[in-house]
Motif scaffolding. Structure first.
Motif, mmCIF file in Angstrom:
data_model
loop_
_atom_site.group_PDB
_atom_site.id
_atom_site.type_symbol
_atom_site.label_atom_id
_atom_site.label_comp_id
_atom_site.label_asym_id
_atom_site.label_seq_id
_atom_site.Cartn_x
_atom_site.Cartn_y
_atom_site.Cartn_z
ATOM 1 N N ALA A 1 0.816 -1.218 0.000
ATOM 2 C CA ALA A 1 0.000 0.000 0.000
ATOM 3 C C ALA A 1 0.849 1.267 0.000
ATOM 4 O O ALA A 1 0.593 2.212 -0.762
ATOM 5 N N ASP B 1 -6.399 9.151 1.317
ATOM 6 C CA ASP B 1 -5.973 8.658 0.000
ATOM 7 C C ASP B 1 -5.741 7.144 0.036
ATOM 8 O O ASP B 1 -6.216 6.405 -0.834
ATOM 9 N N ILE B 2 -4.998 6.691 1.044
ATOM 10 C CA ILE B 2 -4.668 5.266 1.142
ATOM 11 C C ILE B 2 -5.921 4.442 1.420
ATOM 12 O O ILE B 2 -6.115 3.369 0.835
ATOM 13 N N ASN B 3 -6.776 4.949 2.308
ATOM 14 C CA ASN B 3 -8.011 4.216 2.617
ATOM 15 C C ASN B 3 -8.926 4.107 1.399
ATOM 16 O O ASN B 3 -9.585 3.077 1.205
ATOM 17 N N ARG B 4 -8.961 5.138 0.584
ATOM 18 C CA ARG B 4 -9.788 5.081 -0.633
ATOM 19 C C ARG B 4 -9.251 4.023 -1.592
ATOM 20 O O ARG B 4 -10.018 3.324 -2.266
ATOM 21 N N MET B 5 -7.931 3.893 -1.643
ATOM 22 C CA MET B 5 -7.334 2.873 -2.492
ATOM 23 C C MET B 5 -7.701 1.467 -1.992
ATOM 24 O O MET B 5 -7.869 0.539 -2.771
ATOM 25 N N ALA B 6 -7.832 1.326 -0.664
ATOM 26 C CA ALA B 6 -8.132 0.021 -0.072
ATOM 27 C C ALA B 6 -9.625 -0.282 -0.006
ATOM 28 O O ALA B 6 -10.015 -1.451 0.078
ATOM 29 N N GLN B 7 -10.457 0.746 -0.077
ATOM 30 C CA GLN B 7 -11.883 0.568 0.227
ATOM 31 C C GLN B 7 -12.579 -0.445 -0.677
ATOM 32 O O GLN B 7 -13.366 -1.270 -0.211
ATOM 33 N N GLU C 1 -11.443 -3.021 -2.044
ATOM 34 C CA GLU C 1 -11.072 -4.385 -1.678
ATOM 35 C C GLU C 1 -11.908 -4.878 -0.495
ATOM 36 O O GLU C 1 -12.371 -6.022 -0.474
ATOM 37 N N ASN D 1 2.661 1.571 -3.358
ATOM 38 C CA ASN D 1 1.712 1.914 -4.423
ATOM 39 C C ASN D 1 1.265 3.370 -4.321
ATOM 40 O O ASN D 1 1.068 4.044 -5.339
ATOM 41 N N TYR D 2 1.107 3.836 -3.094
ATOM 42 C CA TYR D 2 0.697 5.232 -2.908
ATOM 43 C C TYR D 2 1.783 6.176 -3.405
ATOM 44 O O TYR D 2 1.497 7.157 -4.115
ATOM 45 N N SER E 1 1.828 6.286 -7.077
ATOM 46 C CA SER E 1 0.715 7.088 -7.611
ATOM 47 C C SER E 1 1.028 8.577 -7.591
ATOM 48 O O SER E 1 0.427 9.356 -8.336
#
Length: 216
Positions: free
Chosen positions: A24, A72-78, A80, A27-28, A31
Motif C-alpha cells: 500500500a 488517500d490510502i483508505n480510498r485505495m483500499a476501500q 477491496e 503503491n501510494y 501514484s
C-alpha cells in the motif's frame, strides 16, 4: 483451561487481506510519481496507518496533510474491503463454534474500523464481534500491548482466560509482553517468521480450524 474471551487481529488472521497493505505504501508513492525504497514495506509493517502516513510525509516530502494521506490510502483500499477480501479458510466455522460456546470476541486492528467492519458485515461475521478497536483511531501501535488491554477491559474477562490471535511476529511479541496467551496464525505474508512465531506464541495454528489447540 477456561477460554472466556478472544481478541482477534483482522488482516492476515481472520481475513486474507494482507495483500492490500503489503504494497500500500509503495503503491501510494508510485501514484504520486515518487520512488519508494526497496525496504519501505518492512519499515512501515509495524505502524498503524496514521504513523505510516506521517512517515511517508516526512521521508518523501509529500505535500499533503497526514489526514489527506490517510484518506488517500483508505480510498485505495476501500474497494477491496467492500467488495473483495474474504475470510481465511476455516474462520467462519471457527467463529460460529466459539460463539456457540459463549466465548466473547472482539477485534483489535491497526486498520480503520469502517474498512474491517465493511468486510465483516459483507461476509456475515460482524455479529460475532462486540467491538472493534482501531490502533489508527486510538493512535496506538501494536508495538505495545495497550490495544489488547483496552479490548480486554471491554470484554470484561480475566486475562488468564483471554487469548489474542495474531499473525505477525511483532504483534505476537507485544501481546506476550502484556501477559496475554497468544495463538499465532499462519499467513503467507508472515511465513518468513514461522520459526520465531512457533517459539514465541503459546500455540501456532496452520489453519483456523486448529483453534482448539488453545485448550491443550
Amino acid at each position: 483451561m477456561s477460554v472466556d474471551g478472544i481478541i482477534f487481529d483482522f488482516d492476515g488472521t481472520l481475513f486474507d487481506s494482507m495483500y492490500v497493505w503489503y504494497c500500500a505504501a509503495s503503491n501510494y508513492l508510485i501514484s504520486l510519481s515518487k520512488e519508494p525504497s526497496k525496504t519501505l514495506n518492512q519499515e512501515v509493517a509495524a505502524m498503524n496507518i496514521r504513523q505510516a502516513a506521517e512517515y511517508l510525509k516526512t521521508s518523501y516530502g509529500i505535500d499533503r496533510t497526514v489526514p489527506e494521506i490517510i484518506n488517500d490510502i483508505n480510498r485505495m483500499a476501500q474497494v477491496e474491503y467492500t467488495d473483495k477480501v474474504q475470510p481465511k479458510y476455516g474462520v467462519i466455522e471457527a467463529l460460529e463454534e466459539m460463539h456457540r460456546q459463549g466465548i466473547k470476541m472482539c477485534v483489535a486492528t491497526t486498520n480503520v474500523t469502517f474498512l474491517v467492519r465493511a468486510a465483516a458485515q459483507r461476509c456475515g461475521l460482524d455479529r460475532y464481534f462486540s467491538a472493534y478497536f482501531s490502533g489508527t483511531e486510538l493512535d496506538i501501535n501494536k508495538d505495545t500491548p495497550r490495544i489488547y488491554e483496552l479490548a480486554l477491559e471491554h470484554l470484561g474477562t480475566k486475562k488468564e482466560n483471554t487469548w489474542v490471535f495474531e499473525d505477525s511476529i511483532f504483534a505476537v511479541k507485544s501481546a506476550k509482553s502484556g501477559g496475554f496467551r497468544v495463538a499465532a496464525v499462519y499467513d503467507e505474508y508472515s511465513a518468513e517468521h514461522i520459526s520465531e512465531l512457533e517459539k514465541t506464541a503459546d500455540v501456532y495454528l496452520n489453519l483456523m480450524k486448529e483453534w482448539k489447540k488453545i485448550y491443550d
